[in-house]
Design a protein around this motif. Structure first.
Motif, PDB file in Angstrom:
ATOM      1  N   ILE A   8      23.429  33.896  17.702  1.00 30.92           N
ATOM      2  CA  ILE A   8      24.885  33.886  17.625  1.00 30.92           C
ATOM      3  C   ILE A   8      25.281  33.193  16.323  1.00 30.92           C
ATOM      4  N   SER A   9      26.282  33.729  15.642  1.00 34.62           N
ATOM      5  CA  SER A   9      26.669  33.121  14.376  1.00 34.62           C
ATOM      6  C   SER A   9      27.930  32.283  14.548  1.00 34.62           C
ATOM      7  N   LYS A  10      28.084  31.294  13.673  1.00 34.87           N
ATOM      8  CA  LYS A  10      29.270  30.442  13.665  1.00 34.87           C
ATOM      9  C   LYS A  10      30.315  31.112  12.787  1.00 34.87           C
ATOM     10  N   PRO A  11      31.604  31.007  13.064  1.00 33.05           N
ATOM     11  CA  PRO A  11      32.133  30.387  14.281  1.00 33.05           C
ATOM     12  C   PRO A  11      31.727  31.183  15.518  1.00 33.05           C
ATOM     13  N   VAL A  12      31.388  30.474  16.570  1.00 30.80           N
ATOM     14  CA  VAL A  12      30.830  31.093  17.769  1.00 30.80           C
ATOM     15  C   VAL A  12      31.872  31.926  18.517  1.00 30.80           C
ATOM     16  N   ASN A  13      31.486  33.149  18.837  1.00 30.87           N
ATOM     17  CA  ASN A  13      32.295  34.010  19.701  1.00 30.87           C
ATOM     18  C   ASN A  13      31.942  33.604  21.136  1.00 30.87           C
ATOM     19  N   VAL A  14      32.885  32.942  21.814  1.00 32.24           N
ATOM     20  CA  VAL A  14      32.615  32.352  23.122  1.00 32.24           C
ATOM     21  C   VAL A  14      32.218  33.394  24.161  1.00 32.24           C
ATOM     22  N   GLU A  15      32.908  34.536  24.189  1.00 31.76           N
ATOM     23  CA  GLU A  15      32.563  35.566  25.186  1.00 31.76           C
ATOM     24  C   GLU A  15      31.138  36.067  24.982  1.00 31.76           C
ATOM     25  N   GLU A  16      30.771  36.261  23.716  1.00 28.20           N
ATOM     26  CA  GLU A  16      29.414  36.718  23.386  1.00 28.20           C
ATOM     27  C   GLU A  16      28.388  35.670  23.815  1.00 28.20           C
TER      28      GLU A  16
END
Length: 124
Positions: free
Chosen positions: A107-115
């Protein structure tokens, strides 16, 4: 919520990243632990049997995520623990490098919370 939920260990050298991830995940009813470096993270895992997944920052000064995953693979107690790589370096080939190094997700920042939640739910 059903039964005992396993804990998420966030390993990141930046306390602001830990704070933000913890706030989001706690709001979604996850239990989070944190470490500011890989070695501290390993100690927490060894003393906390119910860690279910590690969110590992790939860019850390002492031991980066790739070195940390290599060390985990050599350790009987750590080798089967799922690691989700978290990186600000979302360059072409990074995801593949993280997965080849042993991460179960990326997962890359900024973090996609749903993902992130979708990924976490595969392992918790």
């Amino acid at each position: 919520m059903e039964g005992l939920k396993k804990k998420i260990l966030i390993i990141d050298d930046d306390s602001r990243n830990i704070f933000a991830l913890k706030a989001v995940l706690t709001a979604k009813k996850y239990t989070c632990l944190s470490a500011l470096g890989a070695q501290e993270g390993f100690d927490i895992i060894k003393n906390t049997p119910d860690v279910g997944v590690v969110l590992l920052d790939m860019m850390m000064p002492d031991l980066d995520g790739y070195q940390a995953m290599a060390k985990m693979k050599e350790d009987e107690q750590l080798k089967d623990l799922p690691v989700i790589a978290v990186t600000a370096q979302a360059m072409l080939g990074d995801k593949e490098r993280c997965l080849e190094a042993g991460a179960v997700g990326y997962i890359s920042k900024p973090v996609n919370v749903e993902e992130l939640v979708k990924l976490l739910n595969n392992y918790l």
